[in-house]
Design a protein around this motif. Structure first.
Motif: not given
Length: 813
Positions: A788-800, A453-457, A442-449
């Motif tokens: 293919k690896s089975g990794t699933i991406i889940v973006t969460s608005i205020g979390e990361g 006030g930044t949120s994910m979508n 898990f990466l918080p929003i601050s760790a990905i730029g």
């Protein structure tokens, strides 16, 4: 003593954008703090309102001026505080009294009444609660407190929504309590005149704005003191060239015999950017003729939608006018002044640095002597800021800094280095509730730029065709992040592709892939266009970089979503708005077979669907059809989620698209997004509005609509599946016999669809812990389950971003 409009902000709703507004729901409304919606200054203290919080009560933040500038010195909340109560919608302050209006969002028939909390300054200089005032009428949507003014022991409170509008007066007794002291009497008020929207006073005159008069042309009423000191109507002032919807009187200021009022809805100039430019009018009183004469009407320097005059303040002999929608909602404050001979010198922008696109600079203004505060409620992704200014010895106004409150939102530490399995004993993976899943990282929003006030979508994924590396493409409100998840327990942030220069931050960003390129759009984002980025540029990146797009396709401005058909090489931009070739919000078709040279290929929309009668499509899926209806085998079939219905069309021939069918369903609220099973026989649809409306099956839990598309000309609703929580569903995707749903506050839910008519939940990861899954717009936005690896991406608005594994089977899906 001069009293300008102390309630320096118009009541601002959750939907604060002026340009490119859409008919669709605005799911960020509950998350917008709107800090800076109202400002006031008294002496060395400033009060800044934050009337809408992230589910928190409204707050007024206090700032004190010292030798080193302004600093936070506390905050106020009402004694009856409740989430999103609107406390701080407007503020009035004097040396020893403060009035703070609480006006909740008027979304229901009995809301928006308004009340005013009074405070008195104690011996230590702090504010103590002194009572609460209500209008005697208690009208629904009365907006009591929308404008306020304190003049010694007398206060004036506007209630523009009480019938034609009203201004109520209150008098302070020796013990500091305020009691009703009548209302202003006006001749011939019209229905919905919105009298009381703005108030100003100087000496023996009081002025009140009524922007709703005469089909929203607007008017300003002038009062003078009569016998026994009571106010008597002296005049009703209107500009000579008023126009419908100009809303003259939305803001007012008064100094001596000079009256200033803004008309933020005035002047729609064809060919000059359109929209509401706004004007500011200056009137002067002739003592000889005993009339108010219009002396000057000002336009902003650029004829474009700006809402010039939405706010007005007097800065000495200068007039300041806020234009919060200028430059696509970045905002401006303009100054008007005279020379020694009294001649007006024109309109000049207040030149300050540090105003970001979309900030709504000038939505609120307060000036006190050589100090000023300007609210920017749209700044930092609509978190809001306030800029303080000071006038130096040379008479120049300079910024003394941009301030904002510390965040109170809970943040979570990064999880990386090892996979965290769901503990069946306590049903958690770290702090996150779960079942039959694991968190690879898990990466918080601050760790990905992300910034304040930044949120994910939204999100999508790309597998490098040369290296097989798996790259997560993550939408943020201010740009797009790239993360290498080839080792999902040790993700590596590669860099940021910022939003298009000049575009404001936006809650909506969407992206899709074709031929090693990503195509990105953003909604309610001005002239953002479609960014095209060559993903092979990520190869060899060892240190995070800031990238620029290879191409920006400018045939559209903003768009809600983008759809890719990787088999045919076409992109379908849907929900376009705000300029360019919008195609009515339907399919804007783009040939991207040469990715860096996108070409417009045509429009399509079924006008029998959607709320606007244009075939608006909120989202869609386009495939080279291989399902059971042999009539369409090999055709390019698109299925749109069109607000009111699903719409199925054959878009094989871009110049001659063909409608196949459309279908609605019981208790439709907002047909949002859908996805086909791999065999193209069944379709799963989510409705983003049904859970919160509480109708039918959606009242029981998250509703997923199951359609049998054996016959494309006759879609059949075969099941309304109800989930285990009441969370709102947002995006879903199908892979094999699993459906992966992003259901906001209940996170990612995994459903077994081996029996496609009867989905069954078999696992989940809740990205928004501490919530019971009640309907609100927080948490999981989208999922991408196709690596293919089975990794699933889940973006969460205020979390990361979460990188998750499906453990519902013995082997990873």
């Amino acid at each position: 003593m001069v009293h300008a409009l102390l309630a320096a902000a118009v009541l601002t709703s959750g939907s604060i954008g002026f340009a490119g507004d859409s008919t669709r729901p605005a799911p960020t409304e509950e998350r917008m703090p709107l800090f800076g919606s109202s400002v006031a200054i008294s002496g060395t203290q400033a009060l800044v309102g934050e009337p809408v919080g992230r589910g928190e009560p409204g707050t007024v933040h206090l700032y004190s001026k010292g030798a080193n500038g302004w600093r936070a010195s506390g905050s106020l909340r009402s004694e009856a505080s409740a989430p999103n109560d609107g406390f701080g919608a407007a503020i009035a302050v004097s040396a020893n009294a403060a009035f703070i209006a609480a006006i909740d969002q008027p979304t229901q028939a009995d809301s928006g009444r308004g009340s005013v909390f009074t405070f008195k300054r104690n011996a230590r200089g702090a504010w103590d609660p002194a009572g609460r005032l209500f209008s005697y009428a208690r009208s629904a949507r009365g907006s009591f407190g929308a404008a306020m003014l304190i003049d010694g022991d007398v206060a004036y409170i506007g209630a523009p929504g009480e019938g034609p509008g009203a201004v109520h007066m209150y008098r302070r007794s020796a013990d500091g309590t305020w009691t009703a002291d009548g209302s202003l009497t006006v001749d011939s008020l019209e229905t919905l005149e919105r009298f009381g929207s703005s108030i100003a006073l100087d000496g023996g005159r009081l002025v009140v704005g009524a922007p709703g008069r005469s089909t929203n042309k607007g008017a300003v009423y002038v009062f003078t003191r009569g016998p026994a000191g009571r106010w008597m109507q002296e005049a009703r002032v209107m500009p000579a060239r008023g126009s419908d919807n100009a809303r003259f009187g939305s803001s007012v200021a008064l100094k001596g015999t000079r009256l200033v009022s803004g008309s933020p809805g005035a002047v729609n100039i064809p060919g000059q950017g359109g929209g509401f430019v706004g004007t500011v009018s200056v009137f002067e009183y002739s003592e000889i003729a005993e009339i108010w004469r219009e002396r000057q009407t000002f336009l902003p320097p650029q004829y474009a939608s700006s809402r010039f005059g939405q706010t007005i303040a007097m800065a000495g002999d200068e007039i300041w006018a806020g234009a919060p929608a200028a430059e696509r909602n970045t905002g401006r404050v303009f100054r008007m002044r005279t020379n020694r001979e009294g001649d007006w010198l024109g309109v000049n922008a207040l030149e300050v640095a540090g105003v970001e696109p979309g900030a709504l600079f000038g939505q609120a203004i307060a000036v006190n002597g050589s100090d000023a505060a300007i609210g920017m409620p749209g700044d930092a992704g609509q978190s809001g800021s306030v800029m303080f200014l000071a006038r130096n010895a040379a008479g120049t106004w300079v910024s003394r800094g941009v301030l904002f409150p510390a965040t109170t939102q809970k943040t979570f530490a990064a999880m990386r280095g090892k996979e965290t399995m769901c503990d069946d004993a306590n049903g958690k993976a770290g702090e996150f509730e779960c079942s039959s899943t694991s968190i690879a990282s898990f990466l918080p929003i601050s760790a990905i730029g992300g910034k304040r006030g930044t949120s994910m979508n939204d999100n999508w994924g790309w597998t490098d065709t040369a290296t097989d590396r798996e790259i997560a493409i993550l939408g943020r409100t201010d740009g797009t992040s790239f993360v290498d998840v080839s080792n999902p327990s040790s993700p590596r942030y590669l860099g940021d592709l910022p939003k298009t220069r000049g575009a404001p931050s936006s809650a909506w960003r969407d992206m899709k892939i074709y031929k090693d390129h990503v195509f990105i759009v953003s909604d309610n984002a001005g002239e953002h266009g479609m960014q095209v980025f060559d993903l092979t540029r990520l190869r060899g990146v060892t240190t995070a970089k800031t990238f620029t797009p290879d191409v920006v396709y400018d045939r559209i401005n903003s768009a809600h979503n983008i759809v890719s058909n990787e088999e045919t090489g076409f992109m379908y931009i849907v929900g376009a708005s705000g300029g360019g070739e919008t195609c009515g919000g339907g399919y804007h078709m783009v040939d991207v077979r040469d990715p860096k040279k996108p070409k417009f290929a045509g429009c399509y929309g079924d006008p029998r669907t959607g709320r606007a009668g244009t075939g608006y499509s909120h989202d869609a899926q386009c495939v080279k059809y291989s399902g059971p209806d042999s009539r369409y085998t090999g055709k390019e079939v698109c299925i749109g989620s069109n607000e009111t219905a699903i719409s199925i069309a054959d878009l094989s021939d871009k110049k001659n698209p063909v409608a196949i069918s459309r279908a609605s369903y019981p208790d439709v609220a907002y047909a949002h997004q859908a996805w086909l099973t791999d065999d193209h026989k069944y379709l799963y649809l989510n409705d983003e509005g049904d859970e919160s409306s509480g109708k039918g099956e959606a009242a029981k839990g998250t509703r997923t609509l199951v359609w049998d598309l054996t016959d494309l000309t006759d879609p059949i609703l075969v099941k309304e599946h109800v989930g285990v929580s009441k969370a709102i569903d947002h995006n879903l995707y199908v892979k094999g016999d699993r459906m992966y749903q992003a259901n906001y506050t209940s996170g990612m839910r995994i459903l077994d669809i081996s029996d496609p008519r009867n989905p069954k939940e078999v696992g989940y990861i809740d990205t928004f812990p501490g919530d019971d899954g009640t309907p609100s717009f927080s948490g999981a936005w989208s999922v991408y389950p196709y690596f293919k690896s089975g990794t699933i991406i889940v973006t969460s608005i205020g979390e990361g971003v979460f990188f998750v594994k499906d453990r519902t089977k013995k082997t990873v899906q």
